[in-house]
Scaffold this motif. Structure first.
Motif, PDB file in Angstrom:
ATOM      1  N   TRP A   1       0.922  -1.195  -0.140  1.00  0.00           N
ATOM      2  CA  TRP A   1       0.046  -0.161   0.023  1.00  0.00           C
ATOM      3  C   TRP A   1       0.753   1.521  -0.210  1.00  0.00           C
ATOM      4  O   TRP A   1       1.737   1.415   0.579  1.00  0.00           O
ATOM      5  N   TYR A   2       0.852   2.363  -1.218  1.00  0.00           N
ATOM      6  CA  TYR A   2       1.140   3.558  -1.212  1.00  0.00           C
ATOM      7  C   TYR A   2       2.892   3.338  -2.238  1.00  0.00           C
ATOM      8  O   TYR A   2       3.796   3.630  -1.412  1.00  0.00           O
ATOM      9  N   ILE A   3       3.173   1.902  -2.060  1.00  0.00           N
ATOM     10  CA  ILE A   3       4.531   1.328  -2.393  1.00  0.00           C
ATOM     11  C   ILE A   3       4.681   2.488  -4.134  1.00  0.00           C
ATOM     12  O   ILE A   3       6.288   2.469  -4.515  1.00  0.00           O
ATOM     13  N   ASP A   4       3.644   2.625  -4.347  1.00  0.00           N
ATOM     14  CA  ASP A   4       4.275   3.080  -5.733  1.00  0.00           C
ATOM     15  C   ASP A   4       4.103   4.754  -5.885  1.00  0.00           C
ATOM     16  O   ASP A   4       4.715   5.498  -6.997  1.00  0.00           O
ATOM     17  N   ASP A   5       3.962   5.046  -4.030  1.00  0.00           N
ATOM     18  CA  ASP A   5       4.484   6.597  -4.115  1.00  0.00           C
ATOM     19  C   ASP A   5       5.918   7.244  -3.865  1.00  0.00           C
ATOM     20  O   ASP A   5       6.304   7.988  -4.047  1.00  0.00           O
ATOM     21  N   ALA A   6       6.810   5.709  -3.901  1.00  0.00           N
ATOM     22  CA  ALA A   6       8.038   6.093  -3.294  1.00  0.00           C
ATOM     23  C   ALA A   6       8.869   6.272  -5.250  1.00  0.00           C
ATOM     24  O   ALA A   6       8.136   5.817  -6.375  1.00  0.00           O
ATOM     25  N   HIS A   7      10.402   6.742  -5.226  1.00  0.00           N
ATOM     26  CA  HIS A   7      10.843   6.707  -6.454  1.00  0.00           C
ATOM     27  C   HIS A   7      10.830   4.703  -7.212  1.00  0.00           C
ATOM     28  O   HIS A   7      11.529   3.927  -6.263  1.00  0.00           O
ATOM     29  N   ARG A   8      10.539   4.361  -8.507  1.00  0.00           N
ATOM     30  CA  ARG A   8       9.890   3.332  -8.454  1.00  0.00           C
ATOM     31  C   ARG A   8      11.206   1.808  -8.662  1.00  0.00           C
ATOM     32  O   ARG A   8      10.840   1.416  -7.869  1.00  0.00           O
ATOM     33  N   PRO A   9      12.317   2.147  -8.569  1.00  0.00           N
ATOM     34  CA  PRO A   9      13.533   1.774  -9.166  1.00  0.00           C
ATOM     35  C   PRO A   9      13.293   1.112  -7.324  1.00  0.00           C
ATOM     36  O   PRO A   9      14.122   0.104  -7.037  1.00  0.00           O
ATOM     37  N   THR A  10      13.572   2.344  -6.342  1.00  0.00           N
ATOM     38  CA  THR A  10      13.725   1.715  -5.048  1.00  0.00           C
ATOM     39  C   THR A  10      12.841   0.723  -5.069  1.00  0.00           C
ATOM     40  O   THR A  10      12.924  -0.087  -4.189  1.00  0.00           O
ATOM     41  N   ALA A  11      11.787   1.111  -5.117  1.00  0.00           N
ATOM     42  CA  ALA A  11      10.460   0.726  -4.697  1.00  0.00           C
ATOM     43  C   ALA A  11      10.999  -0.534  -5.268  1.00  0.00           C
ATOM     44  O   ALA A  11      10.517  -1.916  -4.582  1.00  0.00           O
ATOM     45  N   VAL A  12      10.977  -1.399  -6.631  1.00  0.00           N
ATOM     46  CA  VAL A  12      11.576  -2.947  -6.879  1.00  0.00           C
ATOM     47  C   VAL A  12      12.573  -3.143  -6.583  1.00  0.00           C
ATOM     48  O   VAL A  12      12.632  -4.764  -5.453  1.00  0.00           O
ATOM     49  N   ALA A  13      13.600  -2.205  -6.581  1.00  0.00           N
ATOM     50  CA  ALA A  13      15.065  -3.020  -5.800  1.00  0.00           C
ATOM     51  C   ALA A  13      14.667  -3.250  -4.049  1.00  0.00           C
ATOM     52  O   ALA A  13      14.928  -4.466  -3.761  1.00  0.00           O
TER      53      ALA A  13
END
Length: 279
Positions: free
Chosen positions: A21-33
């Motif tokens: 939840w709210y992970i899409d608010d983060a910098h996408r490469p960081t969220a994926v990593a």
């Protein structure tokens, strides 16, 4: 990573998983990593939902080429949960996740459509191999009774609920009900929603003292307390690879009964609310 039964699902699941939840608010490469680092650490239970903005697409990118490792869960919004709407919502989630199946599919909270229709949609998806199991979220005991009647014995895999040190309402009746019926209880928002005890509180001091004796952090101690019973699992969200590693390390803690009792006293259960809290 410790693994536990997940209701009637014939597979044991990581006791500490990953919420999105709210992970899409983060910098996408960081969220994926971050999600991939969690997988490296055995946090293979990933939870998402169609309500979570672009979270499903982030998860889809993170689990690309690693799908077989993951116990993947998503959720249908109650407004979409007619028989046909449930099927259509799942197919949209599968497309965003870039996979052909979910390991578990949940009704996000009780809604306007008959449970019999939603569960018929679940069963159709299960027969087609698009989901392997199904469950519910934010269900109180009356909702669970209705779901058990509508879905049949041994069908409901889990109930995903709000559970953290300052919100323990599920312990009154929901958790015992799920344990009696062989259903897993999955805690979301295990650190609260921006409300983890501050360092100047007595509760935090208790967590800190216990953490010091284990070479751990206060958050790790809190997380371990929330999975102290065999039927409990949890899905904290992490903001960085370092944060997810901190969450994963909580699984190895072995607090004593006396330490658990101290935490219990520092964060008392309180009275049973009229309605089950949810976010």
């Amino acid at each position: 990573m410790e693994r536990r039964p997940f209701g009637p699902v014939p597979r044991e699941i990581a006791v500490i998983g990953q919420g999105t939840w709210y992970i899409d608010d983060a910098h996408r490469p960081t969220a994926v990593a971050t999600l991939r680092r969690g997988l490296d650490l055995g946090m293979t239970h990933i939870d998402t939902g169609e309500m979570y903005g672009d979270a499903e697409t982030v998860v889809g990118e993170a689990i690309a080429e690693r799908r077989e490792e993951v116990f993947l869960v998503s959720k249908v919004l109650p407004s979409n949960a007619t028989r046909a709407g449930t099927v259509a919502a799942c197919e949209r989630s599968l497309a965003r996740l870039r996979t052909d199946r979910l390991d578990c599919y949940l009704l996000h909270w009780p809604g306007p459509h008959p449970l019999e229709d939603t569960f018929a949609g679940f069963e159709r998806l299960r027969e087609q191999g698009k989901i392997l199991s199904w469950g519910v979220s934010n269900f109180d005991v009356p909702d669970l009774d209705a779901a058990w009647k509508a879905g049949g014995e041994g069908r409901i895999a889990c109930n995903q609920v709000l559970y953290h040190l300052q919100e323990r309402a599920i312990e009154h009746a929901v958790l015992p009900w799920c344990e009696e019926h062989g259903i897993a209880t999955v805690a979301y928002s295990p650190f609260g929603h921006g409300s983890f005890p501050g360092p100047d509180t007595s509760g935090y001091r208790v967590l800190g003292e216990i953490a010091s004796s284990h070479g751990a952090t206060a958050r790790q101690v809190a997380l371990r307390f929330l999975v102290r019973r065999p039927s409990l699992l949890t899905i904290p969200k992490a903001s960085s690879p370092e944060h997810v590693a901190d969450n994963a390390a909580a699984a190895a803690l072995q607090p004593t009964e006396a330490e658990l009792a101290r935490i219990d006293a520092a964060f008392p259960l309180g009275s049973r609310p009229r309605r089950l809290p949810m976010l």
